[in-house]
Write an enzyme that holds these catalytic residues in place. Structure first.
Site, PDB file in Angstrom:
ATOM      1  N   ASN A 191      28.418  43.596  50.045  1.00  0.00           N
ATOM      2  CA  ASN A 191      28.906  42.821  51.199  1.00  0.00           C
ATOM      3  C   ASN A 191      29.360  43.637  52.299  1.00  0.00           C
ATOM      4  OD1 ASN A 191      28.859  40.256  50.447  1.00  0.00           O
ATOM      5  ND2 ASN A 191      30.961  40.195  49.668  1.00  0.00           N
ATOM      6  N   ASP A 246      25.834  36.837  48.911  1.00  0.00           N
ATOM      7  CA  ASP A 246      25.546  35.570  48.341  1.00  0.00           C
ATOM      8  C   ASP A 246      24.527  35.512  47.512  1.00  0.00           C
ATOM      9  OD1 ASP A 246      27.953  34.569  49.676  1.00  0.00           O
ATOM     10  OD2 ASP A 246      26.653  33.419  51.285  1.00  0.00           O
ATOM     11  N   ASP A 301      34.464  40.179  35.802  1.00  0.00           N
ATOM     12  CA  ASP A 301      34.502  40.823  37.215  1.00  0.00           C
ATOM     13  C   ASP A 301      33.722  41.839  37.494  1.00  0.00           C
ATOM     14  OD1 ASP A 301      36.666  40.670  39.664  1.00  0.00           O
ATOM     15  OD2 ASP A 301      36.697  42.770  39.322  1.00  0.00           O
ATOM     16  N   ASP A 325      33.973  37.310  43.273  1.00  0.00           N
ATOM     17  CA  ASP A 325      32.994  38.017  42.281  1.00  0.00           C
ATOM     18  C   ASP A 325      33.471  37.860  41.076  1.00  0.00           C
ATOM     19  OD1 ASP A 325      35.112  39.587  42.687  1.00  0.00           O
ATOM     20  OD2 ASP A 325      34.084  41.508  42.843  1.00  0.00           O
ATOM     21  N   HIS A 383      27.362  39.339  53.851  1.00  0.00           N
ATOM     22  CA  HIS A 383      27.798  38.272  53.238  1.00  0.00           C
ATOM     23  C   HIS A 383      26.480  37.487  52.665  1.00  0.00           C
ATOM     24  CE1 HIS A 383      31.989  38.145  53.581  1.00  0.00           C
ATOM     25  NE2 HIS A 383      31.937  38.217  54.935  1.00  0.00           N
TER      26      HIS A 383
END
Length: 638
Positions: free
Chosen positions: A505, A514, A497, A540, A510
């Site tokens: 973000n 990405d 994680d 994530d 975004h």
């Protein structure tokens, strides 16, 4: 003669000795002369009588010698038989005919050497001879040879009787061996029976023309063929032409004319004749002139007629069927020429018999070049995965005749270019269950198969990072768990994680997130070996399965992942971002529970790592109770 001579001597003596009888000298002399004449005549007659008797004896002896010689040398059998049936005397020919010696056969009766079925003939003949009803006989009967086999013979003979009383004494028989003739007659009769039966069974009649006897005669089969009675059509040699269908009459008359003119070796024609009830019967007429006179005019001819109505009707049906078949064949040809699928047909020897334009285009070979060539010359298909050639051969007798489909075939052309195809191969089986060839239908499947591969890839991979997606990863993990249960293998599962990802973000959007996730995916893959499995579970969160089961290696690999992520030095729009990662470890082995339990343990360990300050590794304890881990489902963790 002896009586006369004796009487003369007695008369002379009486005249001399009788005292009372007075004769003169002249009378005495005359009596003596007369007596001497009588005695002389008697002696002459006696000598003549003895000579005649001797001549008769000689003639009898000669006659007996001739009879004996004729009997001995005769080529046919001769036997003298008593009235009781005993064989009194026979000749060598008769003994040889039955395989006996003369001594053996003369010890038998004719009853013993006669076939049981013919004994009555001999008994009846013997009775008639004894009763004086007949003096000679002539008949055929079977004898039995010494080995028991029958032999046919012809008897001719007569009875010998006493001259004065006419009482029968014995029989003299001449016996001729006619067994060969009888067998020949039997064979001829059998052949004639078979011939007549064959003619009748085949519906064939026979006609015979003999101008000497007044015209034409027809067999019973022939007249019945046309519904007439036997003999009803005999006579007029031109009657048959009047019974022919008008449409056929001219053609048949011409064929008859050229044969009568000796221009053809035989006459043959097919035509319709009117049945007595009015309908038409198809006839095959074959004939030949067998005798002509000195001027070449016909004297005798013979021939046969066959009812071919059923054949003609069948031929007509075949013509209709052939026309329909030709139409159907043309429709099929047009269909195969116009459809979008490629079609190749072969015969039983795998030689190409048909190719449509699409098959020419896909194989790169023209139909004119391919026809008659072996299938491998034009069509060579291999399996896309194994590279092995896909054989197209005759099915064995026990195989079902279903079509064979293959969606992984690749067509290798003669110029070594390739295209993916989907093929369907069907055997051609006739009504006798015999293999006659193959029909291969195939399509250019290159684009479709590329799309299939894309869809399959998309279904199993994350669209952003190219890593395995959640669903495919879960399936892989389930397979590994199932493998570990029986064989005791072990793997390590990591729940990864990201730390501080939300800030990227929030500040960069975004697009920045990405881009960073792609960098993270590459970093994790670069740290791990080629056998290890990496997946993005969502957001994530990432997952890793280390195929090596050592827990020590798992901790080292986890720290390497953390270090790689920490050192990414990610920048977006001139702004530098730093993230980290927390990892939870859980073993995959027998007794570890189901997949969701393993993931839940690793997820709990990851939260423990975050609670410990983030950027570290935490391993799930081996004694974690199932009832504590189970509520931490993957859905909740993500």
């Amino acid at each position: 003669m002896p009586v006369l001579m004796t009487a003369g001597i007695v008369a002379v003596a009486a005249s001399i000795l009788s005292p009372g009888f007075q004769l003169s000298v002249e009378a005495l002399r005359l009596g003596l002369q007369l007596s001497m004449a009588v005695v002389g005549a008697s002696l002459f007659l006696f000598a003549l009588f003895v000579g005649r008797i001797a001549d008769d004896h000689r003639q009898i002896a000669e006659s007996e010698q001739r009879f004996r010689r004729a009997m001995e040398d005769s080529a046919i059998g001769v036997a003298i038989v008593g009235l009781d049936g005993r064989i009194l005397q026979t000749n060598p020919a008769f003994a040889a005919m039955l395989g006996y010696s003369r001594a053996e056969i003369e010890a038998l009766t004719f009853f013993q050497i006669t076939h049981p079925d013919d004994l009555q003939i001999g008994r009846e003949t013997m009775i008639a001879l004894k009763e004086g009803k007949i003096d000679s006989f002539h008949f055929e009967k079977r004898y039995l040879r010494k080995d028991g086999t029958p032999v046919w013979a012809q008897l001719a003979g007569s009875v010998i009787r006493e001259e004065e009383t006419r009482h029968p004494l014995y029989l003299v028989s001449q016996i001729e061996d006619i067994d060969a003739r009888k067998q020949a007659e039997a064979r001829i009769a059998e052949a004639e029976t078979r011939w007549n039966f064959a003619l009748t069974s085949a519906g064939q009649g026979v006609w015979s023309l003999d101008m000497r006897k007044g015209g034409t005669t027809y067999s019973e089969t022939w007249v019945r063929m046309l519904g007439y009675d036997d003999g009803e059509l005999d006579g007029d040699p031109d009657l048959w032409l009047t019974m022919i269908h008008p449409d056929d009459r001219g053609r048949v008359a011409e064929a008859d004319r050229v044969h009568l003119a000796d221009e053809t070796p035989f006459f043959e024609a097919e035509f319709r004749m009117r049945h007595k009830d009015g309908h038409w019967v198809w006839i095959l007429d074959r004939g030949k002139a067998i005798e002509r006179d000195s001027e070449g005019r016909l004297i005798r001819a013979i021939g046969s007629l066959t009812d071919i109505t059923e054949r003609k009707e069948a031929e007509e049906r075949l013509k209709v069927s052939a026309a329909m078949l030709a139409d159907e064949k043309e429709r099929l040809r047009v269909t195969l020429q116009s459809i979008g699928d490629a079609v190749i047909c072969t015969d039983a020897a795998n030689r190409i018999t048909f190719m449509n334009p699409v098959a020419e285009k896909l194989t790169g070979v023209a139909a004119g070049e391919a026809l008659g060539r072996g299938l491998g010359h034009v069509y060579w298909a291999v399996d896309e995965e194994t590279g092995q050639r896909i054989g197209l051969t005759q099915p064995s007798a026990g195989d079902r005749h279903d079509c064979d489909q293959n969606a992984r075939a690749v067509l290798v052309r003669r110029d070594d270019t390739r295209c993916s195809i989907r093929q369907m191969v069907s055997p051609i089986i006739n009504d006798r269950n015999e293999f006659c060839g193959l029909v291969i239908v195939f399509q250019d499947f290159t684009d479709a198969r590329a799309l299939q591969r894309q869809l399959a890839y998309a279904a199993a991979h994350d669209a952003l990072t190219g890593l395995a997606n959640r669903s495919s990863f879960i399936r892989t993990m389930e397979e590994l768990v199932d493998q570990c249960r029986p064989d005791g293998g072990e793997h390590q599962f990591m729940f990864v994680d990201l730390d501080h990802f939300k800030a990227v973000n929030d500040t960069g959007g975004h697009a920045a997130g990405d881009a960073l996730l792609k960098r993270v995916a590459d970093a994790i893959r670069n740290v791990l070996g080629p056998e290890d499995i990496v997946a993005r579970l969502g957001g994530d969160e990432f997952a890793v399965i280390l195929k090596s089961g050592a827990s020590a290696r798992a901790e080292i690999a986890a720290r390497s992942i953390i270090d790689a992520i920490r050192n990414l030095n990610f920048s977006w729009d001139g702004c530098s971002h730093s993230i980290g990662a927390s990892i939870g470890l859980a073993p995959i082995r027998a007794g570890c529970g189901e997949v969701d339990e393993i993931i839940a343990r690793a997820d709990a360990a990851c939260y423990a790592a975050k609670a410990a300050g983030r950027g570290c590794v935490s391993a799930a304890p081996d004694d974690v109770a199932k009832d504590e881990a189970a509520p931490l489902a993957l859905a909740a963790a993500s």
